[in-house]
Design an enzyme around this catalytic site. Structure first.
Site, PDB file in Angstrom:
ATOM      1  N   GLU A  89      -5.778  -4.816 103.250  1.00 38.98           N
ATOM      2  CA  GLU A  89      -7.097  -4.221 103.611  1.00 38.98           C
ATOM      3  C   GLU A  89      -6.787  -3.663 105.096  1.00 38.98           C
ATOM      4  O   GLU A  89      -7.779  -3.034 105.644  1.00 38.98           O
ATOM      5  CB  GLU A  89      -8.177  -5.186 103.656  1.00 38.98           C
ATOM      6  CG  GLU A  89      -8.439  -5.638 102.218  1.00 38.98           C
ATOM      7  CD  GLU A  89      -9.434  -6.658 102.062  1.00 38.98           C
ATOM      8  OE1 GLU A  89      -9.926  -7.466 102.971  1.00 38.98           O
ATOM      9  OE2 GLU A  89     -10.135  -7.044 100.919  1.00 38.98           O
ATOM     10  N   GLU A 145       7.255 -20.673  93.611  1.00 36.31           N
ATOM     11  CA  GLU A 145       6.840 -21.356  94.860  1.00 36.31           C
ATOM     12  C   GLU A 145       7.901 -22.447  95.325  1.00 36.31           C
ATOM     13  O   GLU A 145       7.855 -22.675  96.462  1.00 36.31           O
ATOM     14  CB  GLU A 145       5.567 -22.072  94.959  1.00 36.31           C
ATOM     15  CG  GLU A 145       5.500 -23.367  93.947  1.00 36.31           C
ATOM     16  CD  GLU A 145       3.997 -23.774  93.829  1.00 36.31           C
ATOM     17  OE1 GLU A 145       3.999 -25.174  94.468  1.00 36.31           O
ATOM     18  OE2 GLU A 145       2.894 -23.235  94.065  1.00 36.31           O
TER      19      GLU A 145
END
Length: 311
Positions: A94, A125
């Protein structure tokens, strides 16, 4: 270590984490009316900003350190797995439309790569090595900042990213939602937003995810304010890439200058649609090339360019 003993050890570790705690008083939540569940969830969410408020001094110190490095050309790099990784990618993606940053300036790394944005990549992960590989592919420098994000504060991918970045001299921030986390300890700036047990046991996309989103909003937004990407609370570096943003560009120029519509159109035409430059031409009564030069000399800070034009 056998897999059984490994999982027993991991389970014991999870049971010590606040974000994984079981709440017996909610054990029959599924039998409640929908509105009551919504009320409970809303009341839980309302506690998150207070938890963030408790860590504002640490957040502000981290932002000042990030802005200092980015002013010298450094990058802001988020690294996380699952929800934490997705939130980092979201915040990074963004920044170009909001602040006209180059896509390489704010980067989101997620364990498992781009496909992990929409699907679970098993085991990613748990790999420090994947984080090191991702950072090495970016050519990490000491001017960069790496923000490890992990609700538990124990995710190997996030810790590995921070430890590797610190070894290379980069600025490091560890954002977690448990106290005394390994992630915060590994980073130069540890930010622990302790939101407490989740409504659904261990579902850290809820309060922990909200807390992470709020902190990431602050990290990127206030850093960009410090870098001169805004004028007051106006997004003067917004990139007009669609009709809505083109309309917003004109509104921002109007709010900043009070100029008439035809003057705004002329100013934007004279500055190739650059909002900040257009504002400068109107407020300082200079032409497009002069506005561009003044902004370049001021490092993109509109207030400084205005002062130079009037001085």
């Amino acid at each position: 270590m056998t897999s059984t003993s490994h999982y027993r050890e991991l389970r014991a570790e999870l049971e010590t984490l606040t974000t994984e705690a079981f709440r017996p008083e909610l054990s029959e939540i599924d039998r409640l009316p929908t509105l009551e569940i919504a009320r409970l969830m809303n009341a839980e969410d309302a506690t998150v900003p207070t938890a963030v408020a408790d860590r504002l001094p640490q957040i502000a110190a981290a932002i000042d350190a990030v802005a200092e490095r980015m002013a010298r050309g450094g990058r802001l790099i988020y690294a996380g797995a699952g929800t934490a990784g997705r939130l980092g990618v979201l915040d990074a993606s963004e920044c170009p439309p909001t602040f006209n940053t180059d896509p390489s300036q704010v980067v989101g790394l997620i364990a498992g790569g781009p496909e992990a944005m929409v699907t679970s990549v098993e085991g990613a992960e748990d790999s420090r090595e994947l984080a090191v590989e991702a950072l090495n592919a970016l050519g990490l420098t000491p001017e960069d900042t790496v923000v490890g994000i992990s609700a538990s504060g124990r995710t190997p991918y996030a810790i590995g990213a921070v430890e590797h970045a610190r070894e290379l001299g980069a600025l490091t921030i560890g954002l977690a939602c448990n106290a005394d986390s390994a992630l915060a300890a590994a980073a130069e700036h540890g930010i622990e937003i302790v939101v407490g047990p989740e409504l659904l046991t261990g579902s850290t996309r809820l309060k922990a995810g909200t807390a992470q989103k709020l902190v990431l909003n602050m990290l990127s937004t206030i850093t960009m304010i410090r870098l001169g990407k805004t004028y007051g609370n106006l997004m003067v570096d917004v990139r007009a890439s669609n009709d809505k943003l083109r309309a917003r560009s004109r509104r921002i120029v109007a709010l900043a200058t009070g100029a008439a519509d035809d003057e705004i159109e002329q100013a934007l035409a004279a500055t190739d649609g650059e909002v900040k430059n257009a504002i400068l031409t109107l407020l300082a009564d200079v032409d497009g090339p002069t506005a561009a030069r003044l902004l370049e000399e001021s490092g993109g800070h509109l207030r400084a360019a205005l002062a130079a034009a009037k001085g």
